[in-house]
Design a protein around this motif. Structure first.
Motif, PDB file in Angstrom:
ATOM      1  N   LEU A  91      22.748  91.571  37.160  1.00 56.54           N
ATOM      2  CA  LEU A  91      22.489  91.894  35.669  1.00 56.54           C
ATOM      3  C   LEU A  91      23.845  91.976  34.882  1.00 56.54           C
ATOM      4  O   LEU A  91      23.898  91.386  33.768  1.00 56.54           O
ATOM      5  CB  LEU A  91      22.028  93.263  35.504  1.00 56.54           C
ATOM      6  CG  LEU A  91      21.767  93.909  34.371  1.00 56.54           C
ATOM      7  CD1 LEU A  91      20.403  93.197  33.405  1.00 56.54           C
ATOM      8  CD2 LEU A  91      21.273  95.195  34.411  1.00 56.54           C
ATOM      9  N   GLY A  92      24.839  92.379  35.614  1.00 57.32           N
ATOM     10  CA  GLY A  92      26.262  92.393  35.166  1.00 57.32           C
ATOM     11  C   GLY A  92      26.816  90.848  34.563  1.00 57.32           C
ATOM     12  O   GLY A  92      27.407  90.559  33.797  1.00 57.32           O
ATOM     13  N   ALA A  93      26.825  90.390  35.727  1.00 57.33           N
ATOM     14  CA  ALA A  93      27.082  88.760  35.455  1.00 57.33           C
ATOM     15  C   ALA A  93      26.530  87.993  34.444  1.00 57.33           C
ATOM     16  O   ALA A  93      27.075  87.369  33.600  1.00 57.33           O
ATOM     17  CB  ALA A  93      26.782  87.987  36.753  1.00 57.33           C
ATOM     18  N   ILE A  94      25.188  88.290  34.195  1.00 56.87           N
ATOM     19  CA  ILE A  94      24.464  87.746  32.930  1.00 56.87           C
ATOM     20  C   ILE A  94      24.845  88.157  31.736  1.00 56.87           C
ATOM     21  O   ILE A  94      25.150  87.731  30.871  1.00 56.87           O
ATOM     22  CB  ILE A  94      22.879  87.755  33.101  1.00 56.87           C
ATOM     23  CG1 ILE A  94      22.712  86.779  34.355  1.00 56.87           C
ATOM     24  CG2 ILE A  94      22.054  87.284  32.109  1.00 56.87           C
ATOM     25  CD1 ILE A  94      22.511  85.336  34.272  1.00 56.87           C
ATOM     26  N   VAL A 120      32.028  96.468  35.959  1.00 59.10           N
ATOM     27  CA  VAL A 120      31.931  97.590  34.891  1.00 59.10           C
ATOM     28  C   VAL A 120      30.416  98.392  35.352  1.00 59.10           C
ATOM     29  O   VAL A 120      30.555  99.693  35.509  1.00 59.10           O
ATOM     30  CB  VAL A 120      31.789  97.282  33.321  1.00 59.10           C
ATOM     31  CG1 VAL A 120      31.494  98.390  32.696  1.00 59.10           C
ATOM     32  CG2 VAL A 120      33.391  96.878  33.208  1.00 59.10           C
ATOM     33  N   LEU A 121      29.547  97.707  35.427  1.00 56.04           N
ATOM     34  CA  LEU A 121      28.219  98.091  35.845  1.00 56.04           C
ATOM     35  C   LEU A 121      27.844  98.740  37.298  1.00 56.04           C
ATOM     36  O   LEU A 121      27.526  99.784  37.275  1.00 56.04           O
ATOM     37  CB  LEU A 121      26.890  97.222  35.610  1.00 56.04           C
ATOM     38  CG  LEU A 121      26.698  96.713  34.370  1.00 56.04           C
ATOM     39  CD1 LEU A 121      25.439  95.853  34.206  1.00 56.04           C
ATOM     40  CD2 LEU A 121      26.756  97.783  33.026  1.00 56.04           C
ATOM     41  N   GLY A 122      28.882  98.058  38.213  1.00 52.60           N
ATOM     42  CA  GLY A 122      29.016  98.426  39.652  1.00 52.60           C
ATOM     43  C   GLY A 122      29.582 100.015  39.703  1.00 52.60           C
ATOM     44  O   GLY A 122      29.130 100.896  40.311  1.00 52.60           O
ATOM     45  N   MET A 123      30.696 100.036  38.850  1.00 52.67           N
ATOM     46  CA  MET A 123      31.367 101.524  38.771  1.00 52.67           C
ATOM     47  C   MET A 123      30.331 102.425  38.246  1.00 52.67           C
ATOM     48  O   MET A 123      30.613 103.580  38.588  1.00 52.67           O
ATOM     49  CB  MET A 123      32.548 101.219  37.693  1.00 52.67           C
ATOM     50  CG  MET A 123      33.908 100.731  38.562  1.00 52.67           C
ATOM     51  SD  MET A 123      34.313 101.725  40.139  1.00 52.67           S
ATOM     52  CE  MET A 123      34.988 103.244  39.328  1.00 52.67           C
ATOM     53  N   ILE A 124      29.523 101.962  37.163  1.00 53.48           N
ATOM     54  CA  ILE A 124      28.605 103.139  36.665  1.00 53.48           C
ATOM     55  C   ILE A 124      27.519 103.392  37.728  1.00 53.48           C
ATOM     56  O   ILE A 124      27.302 104.622  37.744  1.00 53.48           O
ATOM     57  CB  ILE A 124      28.071 102.666  35.421  1.00 53.48           C
ATOM     58  CG1 ILE A 124      29.080 102.412  34.351  1.00 53.48           C
ATOM     59  CG2 ILE A 124      26.831 103.528  35.093  1.00 53.48           C
ATOM     60  CD1 ILE A 124      28.759 101.629  33.162  1.00 53.48           C
ATOM     61  N   ALA A 125      26.976 102.448  38.392  1.00 51.20           N
ATOM     62  CA  ALA A 125      25.854 102.712  39.468  1.00 51.20           C
ATOM     63  C   ALA A 125      26.267 103.464  40.680  1.00 51.20           C
ATOM     64  O   ALA A 125      25.482 104.024  40.982  1.00 51.20           O
ATOM     65  CB  ALA A 125      25.291 101.109  39.732  1.00 51.20           C
TER      66      ALA A 125
END
Ligand code: CTP
Ligand code: MG
Length: 181
Positions: free
Chosen positions: A96-99, A134-139
């Motif tokens: 999702l973050g990549a897109i 960034v999304l990984g850090m949030i998740a």
């Protein structure tokens, strides 16, 4: 950490962020996400960001992450490196973050007068990776900090632009992409 371990780990964990935009190139077409709308004198995103390409890209990235998890034990054993397993939140957030990262770059390109398909050096090569991180850090911040130790992070930041430029050049030569970047 040994250089080889850092490079192999970097490639393994980054693969679910590499796949989505390449799948989007293959699957893209149809209705653009911005439905052709302008915003402040230019397209919101442009015809290069489509629903079909984005959804196919996210699904492709998820499938790769799940496949890597399935292969983790035999591959870790075979190469003698303890490869990370993707938690389910990361399986979803990296693609999702990549897109979304690539889409954010298109948004910025349109605001700065860059037409569809124009090159935006450095941003083009890292946008998808940065948003995925960034999304990984949030998740799942704990998993991210465990996996992305400095040597792995350095390896990814060096390897990603090289891979991005070469895969896009290949896609261009094969006639899959309109521009070689
Ligand atoms: N693509 C898509 N959906 C996405 C990303 C890409 O459908 N979310 C497809 C489109 O067909 C696009 C092609 O992949 O034209 C190449 O992607 P990219 O280089 O990211 O788009 P550009 O056409 O160069 O547009 P932009 O300038 O906005 O990046
Ligand atoms: Mg492009």
């Amino acid at each position: 950490m040994e250089l080889l371990v850092a490079v192999v780990t970097a490639l393994w964990v980054a693969l679910p962020t590499y796949i989505p935009n390449n799948v989007a190139v293959l699957a893209g077409g149809g209705r653009p996400i911005d439905s052709g709308r302008d915003w402040r004198g230019a397209r919101l995103l442009g015809d290069g960001k489509t629903w079909r390409g984005s959804l196919a890209g996210i699904v492709g990235g998820i499938v790769i992450a799940l496949a890597l998890n399935g292969l983790n034990d035999p591959v870790s054993d075979a190469i003698g490196i303890d490869l990370p397993v993707f938690p389910i939140a990361i399986v979803l957030m990296f693609p999702l973050g990549a897109i979304l990262g690539d889409m954010t770059a298109s948004f910025v390109k349109r605001r700065t007068g860059r037409d569809r398909g124009s090159a935006f050096p450095i941003v083009d090569q890292l946008d998808f990776l940065i948003m995925a991180l960034v999304l990984g850090m949030i998740a799942d911040p704990q998993w991210m900090l465990d996996v992305f130790v400095v040597p792995v992070l350095v390896a990814i930041v060096v390897i990603t632009p090289v891979l991005h430029i070469s895969t896009n050049a290949i896609a261009y030569v094969l006639g899959l992409k309109n521009e070689p970047w």
